[in-house]
Design an enzyme around this catalytic site. Sequence first.
Site, PDB file in Angstrom:
ATOM      1  N   SER A 195       6.852 -20.787 -44.454  1.00 19.17           N
ATOM      2  CA  SER A 195       5.681 -21.361 -45.112  1.00 19.17           C
ATOM      3  C   SER A 195       4.805 -22.039 -44.066  1.00 19.17           C
ATOM      4  O   SER A 195       3.761 -21.534 -43.697  1.00 19.17           O
ATOM      5  CB  SER A 195       6.119 -22.337 -46.204  1.00 19.17           C
ATOM      6  OG  SER A 195       5.000 -22.948 -46.776  1.00 19.17           O
TER       7      SER A 195
ATOM      8  N   TYR B  53      17.196 -34.160 -56.563  1.00 17.01           N
ATOM      9  CA  TYR B  53      17.804 -33.120 -55.721  1.00 17.01           C
ATOM     10  C   TYR B  53      19.137 -32.671 -56.327  1.00 17.01           C
ATOM     11  O   TYR B  53      19.420 -31.469 -56.432  1.00 17.01           O
ATOM     12  CB  TYR B  53      17.986 -33.671 -54.303  1.00 17.01           C
ATOM     13  CG  TYR B  53      18.668 -32.719 -53.340  1.00 17.01           C
ATOM     14  CD1 TYR B  53      17.964 -31.689 -52.720  1.00 17.01           C
ATOM     15  CD2 TYR B  53      20.031 -32.853 -53.036  1.00 17.01           C
ATOM     16  CE1 TYR B  53      18.592 -30.818 -51.836  1.00 17.01           C
ATOM     17  CE2 TYR B  53      20.660 -31.993 -52.154  1.00 17.01           C
ATOM     18  CZ  TYR B  53      19.941 -30.982 -51.555  1.00 17.01           C
ATOM     19  OH  TYR B  53      20.571 -30.123 -50.681  1.00 17.01           O
TER      20      TYR B  53
ATOM     21  N   LYS C  10      20.101 -28.785 -57.422  1.00 15.98           N
ATOM     22  CA  LYS C  10      21.170 -28.006 -56.786  1.00 15.98           C
ATOM     23  C   LYS C  10      22.318 -27.720 -57.762  1.00 15.98           C
ATOM     24  O   LYS C  10      22.962 -26.671 -57.668  1.00 15.98           O
ATOM     25  CB  LYS C  10      21.670 -28.723 -55.534  1.00 15.98           C
ATOM     26  CG  LYS C  10      20.633 -28.717 -54.390  1.00 15.98           C
ATOM     27  CD  LYS C  10      20.343 -27.301 -53.880  1.00 15.98           C
ATOM     28  CE  LYS C  10      19.544 -27.301 -52.590  1.00 15.98           C
ATOM     29  NZ  LYS C  10      19.333 -25.945 -52.054  1.00 15.98           N
TER      30      LYS C  10
ATOM     31  N   SER D 256      24.364 -26.885 -52.541  1.00 16.52           N
ATOM     32  CA  SER D 256      24.573 -28.082 -51.721  1.00 16.52           C
ATOM     33  C   SER D 256      25.760 -28.862 -52.262  1.00 16.52           C
ATOM     34  O   SER D 256      26.069 -28.793 -53.460  1.00 16.52           O
ATOM     35  CB  SER D 256      23.320 -28.968 -51.777  1.00 16.52           C
ATOM     36  OG  SER D 256      23.558 -30.220 -51.170  1.00 16.52           O
TER      37      SER D 256
ATOM     38  N   ILE E 163      25.162 -30.950 -42.525  1.00 22.48           N
ATOM     39  CA  ILE E 163      24.836 -30.113 -41.360  1.00 22.48           C
ATOM     40  C   ILE E 163      23.647 -30.787 -40.656  1.00 22.48           C
ATOM     41  O   ILE E 163      22.490 -30.550 -41.026  1.00 22.48           O
ATOM     42  CB  ILE E 163      24.421 -28.675 -41.779  1.00 22.48           C
ATOM     43  CG1 ILE E 163      25.326 -28.108 -42.903  1.00 22.48           C
ATOM     44  CG2 ILE E 163      24.373 -27.750 -40.555  1.00 22.48           C
ATOM     45  CD1 ILE E 163      26.777 -27.879 -42.522  1.00 22.48           C
TER      46      ILE E 163
ATOM     47  N   GLY F 213      12.855 -19.364 -45.946  1.00 24.24           N
ATOM     48  CA  GLY F 213      12.962 -20.543 -45.079  1.00 24.24           C
ATOM     49  C   GLY F 213      13.731 -20.236 -43.813  1.00 24.24           C
ATOM     50  O   GLY F 213      14.567 -21.035 -43.366  1.00 24.24           O
TER      51      GLY F 213
HETATM   52  N1  LIG Z   1      21.112 -29.397 -43.685  1.00 22.55           N
HETATM   53  C1  LIG Z   1      22.064 -29.825 -44.511  1.00 22.55           C
HETATM   54  O1  LIG Z   1      22.867 -30.719 -44.183  1.00 22.55           O
HETATM   55  C2  LIG Z   1      22.223 -29.208 -45.884  1.00 22.55           C
HETATM   56  C3  LIG Z   1      23.183 -29.756 -46.738  1.00 22.55           C
HETATM   57  C4  LIG Z   1      23.350 -29.212 -48.007  1.00 22.55           C
HETATM   58  C5  LIG Z   1      22.585 -28.139 -48.406  1.00 22.55           C
HETATM   59  N2  LIG Z   1      21.663 -27.605 -47.551  1.00 22.55           N
HETATM   60  C6  LIG Z   1      20.870 -26.475 -48.046  1.00 22.55           C
HETATM   61  O2  LIG Z   1      20.884 -25.435 -47.072  1.00 22.55           O
HETATM   62  C7  LIG Z   1      19.595 -24.808 -47.046  1.00 22.55           C
HETATM   63  C8  LIG Z   1      19.012 -24.912 -45.654  1.00 22.55           C
HETATM   64  O3  LIG Z   1      19.037 -26.271 -45.243  1.00 22.55           O
HETATM   65  P1  LIG Z   1      18.038 -26.817 -44.113  1.00 22.55           P
HETATM   66  O4  LIG Z   1      18.396 -28.234 -43.918  1.00 22.55           O
HETATM   67  O5  LIG Z   1      18.018 -25.873 -42.985  1.00 22.55           O
HETATM   68  O6  LIG Z   1      16.647 -26.705 -44.965  1.00 22.55           O
HETATM   69  P2  LIG Z   1      15.215 -27.329 -44.611  1.00 22.55           P
HETATM   70  O7  LIG Z   1      14.999 -27.319 -43.155  1.00 22.55           O
HETATM   71  O8  LIG Z   1      15.067 -28.642 -45.333  1.00 22.55           O
HETATM   72  O9  LIG Z   1      14.264 -26.285 -45.348  1.00 22.55           O
HETATM   73  C9  LIG Z   1      14.311 -24.900 -45.038  1.00 22.55           C
HETATM   74  C10 LIG Z   1      12.948 -24.314 -45.156  1.00 22.55           C
HETATM   75  O10 LIG Z   1      12.489 -24.332 -46.505  1.00 22.55           O
HETATM   76  C11 LIG Z   1      11.117 -24.006 -46.428  1.00 22.55           C
HETATM   77  N3  LIG Z   1      10.368 -24.580 -47.558  1.00 22.55           N
HETATM   78  C12 LIG Z   1      10.390 -25.839 -48.034  1.00 22.55           C
HETATM   79  N4  LIG Z   1       9.460 -25.979 -49.009  1.00 22.55           N
HETATM   80  C13 LIG Z   1       8.855 -24.762 -49.143  1.00 22.55           C
HETATM   81  C14 LIG Z   1       7.821 -24.268 -49.975  1.00 22.55           C
HETATM   82  N5  LIG Z   1       7.197 -25.034 -50.888  1.00 22.55           N
HETATM   83  N6  LIG Z   1       7.440 -22.984 -49.821  1.00 22.55           N
HETATM   84  C15 LIG Z   1       8.034 -22.193 -48.907  1.00 22.55           C
HETATM   85  N7  LIG Z   1       9.032 -22.606 -48.092  1.00 22.55           N
HETATM   86  C16 LIG Z   1       9.423 -23.885 -48.215  1.00 22.55           C
HETATM   87  C17 LIG Z   1      10.572 -24.579 -45.126  1.00 22.55           C
HETATM   88  O11 LIG Z   1       9.886 -23.517 -44.450  1.00 22.55           O
HETATM   89  P3  LIG Z   1       8.694 -23.853 -43.366  1.00 22.55           P
HETATM   90  O12 LIG Z   1       9.350 -24.718 -42.327  1.00 22.55           O
HETATM   91  O13 LIG Z   1       8.265 -22.528 -42.884  1.00 22.55           O
HETATM   92  O14 LIG Z   1       7.629 -24.575 -44.141  1.00 22.55           O
HETATM   93  C18 LIG Z   1      11.853 -25.039 -44.398  1.00 22.55           C
HETATM   94  O15 LIG Z   1      11.863 -24.726 -43.034  1.00 22.55           O
HETATM   95  C19 LIG Z   1      18.754 -25.504 -48.117  1.00 22.55           C
HETATM   96  O16 LIG Z   1      18.836 -24.795 -49.329  1.00 22.55           O
HETATM   97  C20 LIG Z   1      19.419 -26.860 -48.250  1.00 22.55           C
HETATM   98  O17 LIG Z   1      19.207 -27.470 -49.509  1.00 22.55           O
HETATM   99  C21 LIG Z   1      21.462 -28.127 -46.305  1.00 22.55           C
END
Ligand SMILES: NC(=O)c1ccc[n+]([C@@H]2O[C@H](COP(=O)([O-])OP(=O)(O)OC[C@H]3O[C@@H](n4cnc5c(N)ncnc54)[C@H](OP(=O)(O)O)[C@@H]3O)[C@@H](O)[C@H]2O)c1
Length: 253
Positions: A44, A164, A168, A151, A196, A19
């Site tokens: 993806s 979710y 996690k 998370s 974030i 991702g």
């Molecule tokens: N942002 C926050 O506040 C936050 C808070 C707590 C935890 N986190 C964790 O930190 C990590 C990154 O967060 P984020 O917000 O940047 O994540 P995100 O944008 O929601 O997802 C990251 C990437 O996961 C890929 N993905 C989702 N479903 C998929 C599938 N079926 N097959 C292949 N790829 C898939 C997507 O790739 P494509 O775009 O290429 O499809 C997406 O760009 C995650 O594990 C999230 O749970 C984030």
Amino acid sequence: MTAMDDAFPLSGKRVLVTGAARRIGRGIALALAAEGARVAIHYSSSRNEAAETAAECRRLSGHEPLLVHARLDQVAQIAAMFETIRSAWNGLDALVNNAARFTRRNVFDITEADWDEVHNVNLKAAFFCAQHAARLMRAEGVPGRIVNMSSLGGLQAWAEHVHYNASKAGVIHMTRALAKAFAPDITVNSVAPGFIPFEERDYSQTSEGAVSRTPVQRAGRVEEVADAVLFFLRSANYITGQTLAVDGGLSIR
Ligand SMILES: NC(=O)c1ccc[n+]([C@@H]2O[C@H](COP(=O)([O-])OP(=O)(O)OC[C@H]3O[C@@H](n4cnc5c(N)ncnc54)[C@H](OP(=O)(O)O)[C@@H]3O)[C@@H](O)[C@H]2O)c1
């Protein structure tokens, strides 16, 4: 002290970030490239963004990044992705399991499809990516590093994110079990981001409350999450099975 006990300088290391096209995954890939690592950028649906991230990694590291596509909810595609990495790089030094799904549902509305969508990526894919990565590391006999993105939602209970939360929390405990299973040569740790935010996603229902409940009174930054990931990647094997919350103190009870 043996080579396997040593710290893990990132320059020249081969690291897969899932991702990695956008948002936090992109930030981790760029931070790795800035350290001189060779990065495999998994995507993806975000093909164009992945290509842009690759161009930026190339500029920062001087290495040609590897672009790998896979639907991570399909284990056969995970296997094919690791075969691509094996044939391009002949091995792997580190994996960052970053890809995830995040959805909000009333608990009575969660369907089997909702549950599977979240668990297939957040937990099942993270396990099979770790398994494939560890096989590549062991085959080459090199020390390895795995960081799983969990998370705050794996530490706290949220009424509208039960599926979710479960996925996690599973990542956090799986991290501990994998740390034992893959010791002593491969460490497995987890980073648990707090809030974030990104402009393109509507956090309007949670952002105000989350920031006001955060002891440091602000949201987190991608760079702060990437710093924590790089800390675990660089560390010697005496740090394993741990989860580091990067959340401004939001998880303190
Ligand atoms: N942002 C926050 O506040 C936050 C808070 C707590 C935890 N986190 C964790 O930190 C990590 C990154 O967060 P984020 O917000 O940047 O994540 P995100 O944008 O929601 O997802 C990251 C990437 O996961 C890929 N993905 C989702 N479903 C998929 C599938 N079926 N097959 C292949 N790829 C898939 C997507 O790739 P494509 O775009 O290429 O499809 C997406 O760009 C995650 O594990 C999230 O749970 C984030």
